[in-house]
Design a protein around this motif. Sequence first.
Motif, PDB file in Angstrom:
ATOM      1  N   MET A  24       0.807  -1.257  -0.053  1.00 49.26           N
ATOM      2  CA  MET A  24      -0.101  -0.093   0.118  1.00 49.26           C
ATOM      3  C   MET A  24       0.787   1.134  -0.078  1.00 49.26           C
ATOM      4  N   GLN A  25       0.888   1.967  -1.243  1.00 54.77           N
ATOM      5  CA  GLN A  25       1.726   3.029  -1.212  1.00 54.77           C
ATOM      6  C   GLN A  25       1.019   4.214  -0.297  1.00 54.77           C
ATOM      7  N   LEU A  26       2.087   4.778   0.393  1.00 53.87           N
ATOM      8  CA  LEU A  26       1.585   5.899   1.323  1.00 53.87           C
ATOM      9  C   LEU A  26       2.168   7.382   0.997  1.00 53.87           C
ATOM     10  N   ASN A  27       2.844   7.324  -0.192  1.00 59.58           N
ATOM     11  CA  ASN A  27       3.151   8.682  -0.738  1.00 59.58           C
ATOM     12  C   ASN A  27       2.940   8.608  -2.206  1.00 59.58           C
ATOM     13  N   ASP A  28       2.893   9.746  -2.752  1.00 60.10           N
ATOM     14  CA  ASP A  28       2.766   9.765  -4.210  1.00 60.10           C
ATOM     15  C   ASP A  28       4.238   9.218  -4.650  1.00 60.10           C
ATOM     16  N   TYR A  29       4.609   8.513  -5.762  1.00 58.68           N
ATOM     17  CA  TYR A  29       5.485   7.952  -6.098  1.00 58.68           C
ATOM     18  C   TYR A  29       5.746   8.066  -7.866  1.00 58.68           C
ATOM     19  N   PRO A  30       5.833   9.325  -8.359  1.00 60.07           N
ATOM     20  CA  PRO A  30       5.692   9.375  -9.772  1.00 60.07           C
ATOM     21  C   PRO A  30       6.890   8.749 -10.485  1.00 60.07           C
ATOM     22  N   GLY A  79      10.859 -12.381  -9.166  1.00 58.43           N
ATOM     23  CA  GLY A  79      12.085 -11.349  -8.861  1.00 58.43           C
ATOM     24  C   GLY A  79      11.807 -10.107  -9.052  1.00 58.43           C
ATOM     25  N   PRO A  80      10.696  -9.347  -8.327  1.00 57.85           N
ATOM     26  CA  PRO A  80      10.564  -7.922  -8.715  1.00 57.85           C
ATOM     27  C   PRO A  80      11.712  -7.151  -8.308  1.00 57.85           C
ATOM     28  N   ARG A  81      11.852  -6.062  -9.111  1.00 55.18           N
ATOM     29  CA  ARG A  81      12.907  -5.089  -8.935  1.00 55.18           C
ATOM     30  C   ARG A  81      12.153  -3.625  -9.196  1.00 55.18           C
ATOM     31  N   MET A  82      12.881  -2.452  -8.552  1.00 56.59           N
ATOM     32  CA  MET A  82      12.352  -1.106  -9.023  1.00 56.59           C
ATOM     33  C   MET A  82      13.389  -0.264  -8.805  1.00 56.59           C
ATOM     34  N   VAL A  83      13.219   0.911  -9.476  1.00 58.14           N
ATOM     35  CA  VAL A  83      14.107   2.111  -9.318  1.00 58.14           C
ATOM     36  C   VAL A  83      13.914   2.842  -7.973  1.00 58.14           C
ATOM     37  N   LEU A  84      14.614   3.061  -7.017  1.00 57.76           N
ATOM     38  CA  LEU A  84      14.299   3.721  -5.887  1.00 57.76           C
ATOM     39  C   LEU A  84      15.294   4.811  -5.807  1.00 57.76           C
ATOM     40  N   ASP A  85      14.859   5.914  -6.498  1.00 61.52           N
ATOM     41  CA  ASP A  85      15.254   7.129  -6.685  1.00 61.52           C
ATOM     42  C   ASP A  85      14.757   8.333  -6.007  1.00 61.52           C
ATOM     43  N   GLN A  86      13.772   8.284  -5.161  1.00 60.69           N
ATOM     44  CA  GLN A  86      12.894   9.205  -4.754  1.00 60.69           C
ATOM     45  C   GLN A  86      12.401   8.916  -3.081  1.00 60.69           C
ATOM     46  N   PRO A  87      11.833   9.659  -2.406  1.00 61.75           N
ATOM     47  CA  PRO A  87      11.501   9.246  -1.153  1.00 61.75           C
ATOM     48  C   PRO A  87      10.470   8.193  -1.357  1.00 61.75           C
ATOM     49  N   TYR A  88      10.257   7.359  -0.296  1.00 63.98           N
ATOM     50  CA  TYR A  88       9.535   6.070  -0.403  1.00 63.98           C
ATOM     51  C   TYR A  88       8.759   5.861   0.717  1.00 63.98           C
ATOM     52  N   HIS A  89       7.506   5.606   0.781  1.00 65.56           N
ATOM     53  CA  HIS A  89       6.736   5.388   2.050  1.00 65.56           C
ATOM     54  C   HIS A  89       5.656   4.468   1.591  1.00 65.56           C
ATOM     55  N   ALA A  90       5.487   3.237   2.330  1.00 65.66           N
ATOM     56  CA  ALA A  90       4.658   2.349   2.015  1.00 65.66           C
ATOM     57  C   ALA A  90       4.348   1.122   3.026  1.00 65.66           C
ATOM     58  N   LEU A  91       3.352   0.565   2.930  1.00 61.77           N
ATOM     59  CA  LEU A  91       3.285  -0.553   3.935  1.00 61.77           C
ATOM     60  C   LEU A  91       3.372  -1.837   3.085  1.00 61.77           C
ATOM     61  N   HIS A  92       4.111  -2.751   3.508  1.00 62.13           N
ATOM     62  CA  HIS A  92       4.362  -4.014   2.864  1.00 62.13           C
ATOM     63  C   HIS A  92       3.871  -5.261   3.732  1.00 62.13           C
ATOM     64  N   VAL A  93       2.959  -6.002   2.982  1.00 63.30           N
ATOM     65  CA  VAL A  93       2.337  -7.177   3.967  1.00 63.30           C
ATOM     66  C   VAL A  93       2.856  -8.199   3.188  1.00 63.30           C
ATOM     67  N   HIS A  94       3.749  -9.054   3.764  1.00 62.61           N
ATOM     68  CA  HIS A  94       4.091 -10.434   3.241  1.00 62.61           C
ATOM     69  C   HIS A  94       3.051 -11.435   3.361  1.00 62.61           C
ATOM     70  N   ILE A  95       2.762 -12.327   2.542  1.00 61.82           N
ATOM     71  CA  ILE A  95       1.926 -13.340   2.471  1.00 61.82           C
ATOM     72  C   ILE A  95       2.319 -14.533   1.876  1.00 61.82           C
ATOM     73  N   PRO A  96       2.930 -15.562   2.587  1.00 67.43           N
ATOM     74  CA  PRO A  96       3.507 -16.857   1.966  1.00 67.43           C
ATOM     75  C   PRO A  96       2.435 -17.687   1.187  1.00 67.43           C
ATOM     76  N   ARG A  97       2.856 -18.446   0.282  1.00 63.54           N
ATOM     77  CA  ARG A  97       1.776 -19.391  -0.406  1.00 63.54           C
ATOM     78  C   ARG A  97       1.054 -20.302   0.667  1.00 63.54           C
ATOM     79  N   ALA A  98       1.929 -20.778   1.545  1.00 61.92           N
ATOM     80  CA  ALA A  98       1.375 -21.595   2.537  1.00 61.92           C
ATOM     81  C   ALA A  98       0.129 -21.049   3.301  1.00 61.92           C
TER      82      ALA A  98
END
Length: 299
Positions: free
Chosen positions: A57-63, A92-111
């Motif tokens: 869930m993105q918590l700040n605008d990320y243009p 194998g997700p990757r992203m460019v992290l070149d600006q302020p970042y604020h987000a909630l990450h919830v990790h849910i395994p397949r199991a």
Amino acid sequence: MIVRSVAEKDVAELASLFIAPPNPGKWKVAAAEIRLPEPLLDVTPVAPRADVLIVRMQLNDYPRHRYWEDGMTTPVRDVAAGEILFHDLRRGPRMVLDQPYHALHVHIPRAAFDAIAADSNAAPIRDFDYAPGVGFDDPTIAGLGTSILAGLGDSAVRNQPLVDHLILAMAAHVATRYGGMAPMSRGARGGLAPWQTRRAKEILSANLDGAVPLTEVARQCGLSVGHFSRSFRQSFGTTPHQWLVQRRLDAAKDLIRSCRMPLSNVALSCGFADQSHLTRVFTREVGASPAAWRREVQQ
């Protein structure tokens, strides 16, 4: 379940934003608030592949969000605050992290998804329906995410049963809405068996601070978390978290009524984070502050 809150100083420990909880097990789920006022990376490194879905869930605008999955780039897009994204760690997700970042990450395994499907008498989920790198609106995930954030920021250990419920609800929603899970009715189920009722009350009453995860209480009763939660509500007419709050209040009333212990000590003895937490909950549920209630009962 494991609930983690990641502060700015801890981000250096993360090899990537896309990292699975250590030693993921059947119900090992993690929630992490990540705040990076000054990005530390350019392109995030490839995290070890794992059968885990990250609900972000993105918590700040990320243009100009630049993103890859399976080594393939996706169109550059703006991600608005409040939008939801999925990241499948098998890809194998990757992203460019070149600006302020604020987000909630919830990790849910397949199991965890498999356990939810089994508990709902549904077929296991194969893949999730989402567009890589594209944010979307989902009021249900956003509402649950906001509540999870509040739980992480306000005495997370003491709120563990509540946060467990929220993460479980989010996983069930994702499984149904984006995984195609279609539960089959098995008819109404009864509540907890007498021995399960006694065991649940013993564990919860002995841990008023909420430090014991709901998964452990369910395991002690020989049930999955979902089955235990439904059966508990059927037996007690309330959720485990609400029942625990009421027990804390009952214990606090007993101490306030029977002795002159300072309210700060009463709060800690009864599983509240501090005196202000006790006052807030006590006033909401009883209709008077602990100090006012003490004066009334003493008179």
